[in-house]
Design a protein around this motif. Sequence first.
Motif, PDB file in Angstrom:
ATOM      1  N   GLU A 162      70.132  99.374 -28.004  1.00 34.27           N
ATOM      2  CA  GLU A 162      70.752  99.549 -26.691  1.00 34.27           C
ATOM      3  C   GLU A 162      69.827 100.396 -25.828  1.00 34.27           C
ATOM      4  N   PHE A 163      69.650  99.957 -24.600  1.00 33.46           N
ATOM      5  CA  PHE A 163      68.806 100.663 -23.650  1.00 33.46           C
ATOM      6  C   PHE A 163      69.673 101.367 -22.608  1.00 33.46           C
ATOM      7  N   TYR A 164      69.107 102.326 -21.920  1.00 32.97           N
ATOM      8  CA  TYR A 164      69.814 102.992 -20.834  1.00 32.97           C
ATOM      9  C   TYR A 164      69.923 102.084 -19.607  1.00 32.97           C
ATOM     10  N   TYR A 165      68.935 101.181 -19.440  1.00 33.06           N
ATOM     11  CA  TYR A 165      68.911 100.349 -18.238  1.00 33.06           C
ATOM     12  C   TYR A 165      68.731  98.874 -18.590  1.00 33.06           C
ATOM     13  N   THR A 223      71.828  95.574 -24.163  1.00 33.31           N
ATOM     14  CA  THR A 223      71.622  95.540 -25.610  1.00 33.31           C
ATOM     15  C   THR A 223      70.923  94.260 -26.048  1.00 33.31           C
ATOM     16  N   ILE A 224      70.029  94.391 -27.035  1.00 33.21           N
ATOM     17  CA  ILE A 224      69.398  93.225 -27.640  1.00 33.21           C
ATOM     18  C   ILE A 224      69.772  93.172 -29.114  1.00 33.21           C
ATOM     19  N   ALA A 280      59.415  99.213 -24.254  1.00 32.66           N
ATOM     20  CA  ALA A 280      60.011  98.332 -23.245  1.00 32.66           C
ATOM     21  C   ALA A 280      60.873  99.105 -22.248  1.00 32.66           C
ATOM     22  N   GLY A 281      61.385 100.251 -22.662  1.00 34.16           N
ATOM     23  CA  GLY A 281      62.265 101.041 -21.811  1.00 34.16           C
ATOM     24  C   GLY A 281      62.901 102.145 -22.619  1.00 34.16           C
ATOM     25  N   ASP A 312      70.187 103.771 -28.163  1.00 34.12           N
ATOM     26  CA  ASP A 312      70.693 103.763 -29.533  1.00 34.12           C
ATOM     27  C   ASP A 312      70.086 102.603 -30.312  1.00 34.12           C
ATOM     28  N   VAL A 313      69.884 102.818 -31.600  1.00 39.49           N
ATOM     29  CA  VAL A 313      69.452 101.773 -32.524  1.00 39.49           C
ATOM     30  C   VAL A 313      70.470 101.742 -33.654  1.00 39.49           C
ATOM     31  N   ARG A 314      71.014 100.562 -33.938  1.00 41.33           N
ATOM     32  CA  ARG A 314      71.980 100.409 -35.025  1.00 41.33           C
ATOM     33  C   ARG A 314      71.549  99.259 -35.915  1.00 41.33           C
TER      34      ARG A 314
END
Length: 99
Positions: free
Chosen positions: A50-53, A4-5, A26-27, A31-33
């Motif tokens: 949040e990314f899967y990887y 997550t960033i 980027a990948g 999810d985006v919150r």
Amino acid sequence: DLRTIFIWQLAQKVSERDVYDLFSTAGKVRDVRLIMDRRSNRHKGAGYVEFYYKKAVYPAVELSGSLIRGFPVAAKPSEAEKNIAAEVAARQAAGQNPS
């Protein structure tokens, strides 16, 4: 989590879809919150992607400064683990030294 960033400096007209579109370069985005204001029901100019990887986090942070709807967005890795660890340590310390 490590996938997550944290993003900030989002203009009010930026939507979750706009954020998704930028950071999916980027990948694979899971999810985006966006952090919402309860009274106005508008986002506060910050949020999480949040990314899967995990491997997508570094390229995503490199997108910091990219424009979304004409405004630059800032990005950094989430510090969720650090915050959780600090909270656990504080609770443990409070339990050991109840003053």
